[in-house]
Write an enzyme that holds these catalytic residues in place. Sequence first.
Site, PDB file in Angstrom:
ATOM      1  N   ASP A  95       0.824  -1.205   0.000  1.00  0.00           N
ATOM      2  CA  ASP A  95       0.000   0.000   0.000  1.00  0.00           C
ATOM      3  C   ASP A  95       0.866   1.267   0.000  1.00  0.00           C
ATOM      4  O   ASP A  95       2.100   1.188  -0.040  1.00  0.00           O
ATOM      5  CB  ASP A  95      -0.943  -0.052   1.215  1.00  0.00           C
ATOM      6  CG  ASP A  95      -2.318   0.512   0.902  1.00  0.00           C
ATOM      7  OD1 ASP A  95      -2.433   1.322  -0.024  1.00  0.00           O
ATOM      8  OD2 ASP A  95      -3.284   0.161   1.618  1.00  0.00           O
ATOM      9  N   ASP A 104     -10.120   3.678  -3.530  1.00  0.00           N
ATOM     10  CA  ASP A 104     -10.856   2.533  -2.968  1.00  0.00           C
ATOM     11  C   ASP A 104     -12.287   2.441  -3.500  1.00  0.00           C
ATOM     12  O   ASP A 104     -13.020   3.431  -3.544  1.00  0.00           O
ATOM     13  CB  ASP A 104     -10.909   2.638  -1.443  1.00  0.00           C
ATOM     14  CG  ASP A 104      -9.551   2.351  -0.826  1.00  0.00           C
ATOM     15  OD1 ASP A 104      -8.545   2.332  -1.571  1.00  0.00           O
ATOM     16  OD2 ASP A 104      -9.498   2.135   0.394  1.00  0.00           O
TER      17      ASP A 104
HETATM   18  C1  GLA Z   1      -5.979   1.436   1.386  1.00  0.00           C
HETATM   19  C2  GLA Z   1      -6.154   0.412   0.260  1.00  0.00           C
HETATM   20  C3  GLA Z   1      -7.284  -0.537   0.607  1.00  0.00           C
HETATM   21  C4  GLA Z   1      -7.006  -1.230   1.936  1.00  0.00           C
HETATM   22  C5  GLA Z   1      -6.760  -0.198   3.028  1.00  0.00           C
HETATM   23  C6  GLA Z   1      -6.249  -0.820   4.311  1.00  0.00           C
HETATM   24  O1  GLA Z   1      -7.067   2.305   1.478  1.00  0.00           O
HETATM   25  O2  GLA Z   1      -6.405   1.061  -0.961  1.00  0.00           O
HETATM   26  O3  GLA Z   1      -7.461  -1.488  -0.419  1.00  0.00           O
HETATM   27  O4  GLA Z   1      -5.879  -2.067   1.790  1.00  0.00           O
HETATM   28  O5  GLA Z   1      -5.797   0.774   2.622  1.00  0.00           O
HETATM   29  O6  GLA Z   1      -6.024   0.127   5.307  1.00  0.00           O
END
Ligand code: GLA
Length: 376
Positions: free
Chosen positions: A126, A182
């Site tokens: 990430d 997301d």
């Molecule tokens: C980010 C990623 C998500 C998830 C969260 C976890 O937002 O894009 O897919 O992994 O972090 O905290």
Amino acid sequence: MLAHKPPMGWNSWNTFTKNIDEKMIMDTADAMVETGLRDAGYEYLTIDDCWSEMERDGNGMLVADREKFPHGMKYVADYVHSKGLKFGMYACSGAKTCAGYPGSFGHEFKDAEYFAGVGIDLLKYDNCYHPSSPDMLRYNRMSLALKATGREILFSACNWGRESVWTWARSVGAHMYRSTGDITDKFESIRRLSESQLENLPMSAPGCYNDIDMLVAGLYGKGNIGFGSGCTDAQYRYHFALWCMLMSPLMIGCDIRNMSEETKKLLLNKELIAINQDEEGRPPIFVSANNGLKDSIICFRHLADGEFAIAFFNPYDRDQTMMLPYVEIGLDPLCGYGFRVRDIFTGESLGVKRDYFEAKVPATDCRVFRAKIVKI
Ligand code: GLA
């Protein structure tokens, strides 16, 4: 070769966020086998963020949360492997993970050793809390650290499409790369994310695929990213079929221990999965809708067996007739060829269509067909 085809599996984030533990993960591994998901190709079971203690140990190593994973992570990995599945974990290129747990910045090589020691097969990496440095360098650094372990680990780069990730993800050894922010369990989100990637797909090919984000199909508003009642079955069908047409990795996000019959049927749809997993991984040709409904998606894909996939996606809240005029894909009406078409949801053969192919598509739903070129 890893990721010869778009990776498939399940990830804990969309439903469980921080509410993860050993039992839930092991039950999910069982469910992947019992529901037939594993045999349909969903091979990776990935634990997302919130799996570790807040502090590293005295040697600077990550430590699995002692309450959530009382037997340690290797125990979980071994169980997942014993089910014929692959095991994935999560880390972050910044000082902290997005949920505030220890990040890998400055610890990349140690963390890669930790993950290899656990026996992971996939690392989702990430992009929160990082110092200002090109994403490409931080991602390549972890990619190198994973290679240095000698273990074969699928590298899932998650930088949400920043710094035109599609132009360098392949070069840093990523096998899939998140190209979007997301996803949420809303039709609007499904539409927005997918539409943002239509022009980037030519970079998606065997070895490294554009990841439009994990699936929300089957969430119905439950879990971390749910809103109200989520989406309808038709909208989840639109979502899943589109991810298949666009060759996105298929990472299930719902609770597979309690799937609705509709969800199961959708996620196990052999024909859609076959399109997603097509050997050659060719992106579709997109054809503009000729009825002014500019947000519709009409696509035509060459498949490895010499057939084609045709799909109509209707994002509008009313039914519409959608059409693929063959001239739009270079097939002149005078050439004497047309397509024999079959509906992949009903299995119904629709016969040979010349000049154009049209179908009624219900509101916020899709139709998907297999086509064969034939002499008329
Ligand atoms: C980010 C990623 C998500 C998830 C969260 C976890 O937002 O894009 O897919 O992994 O972090 O905290």
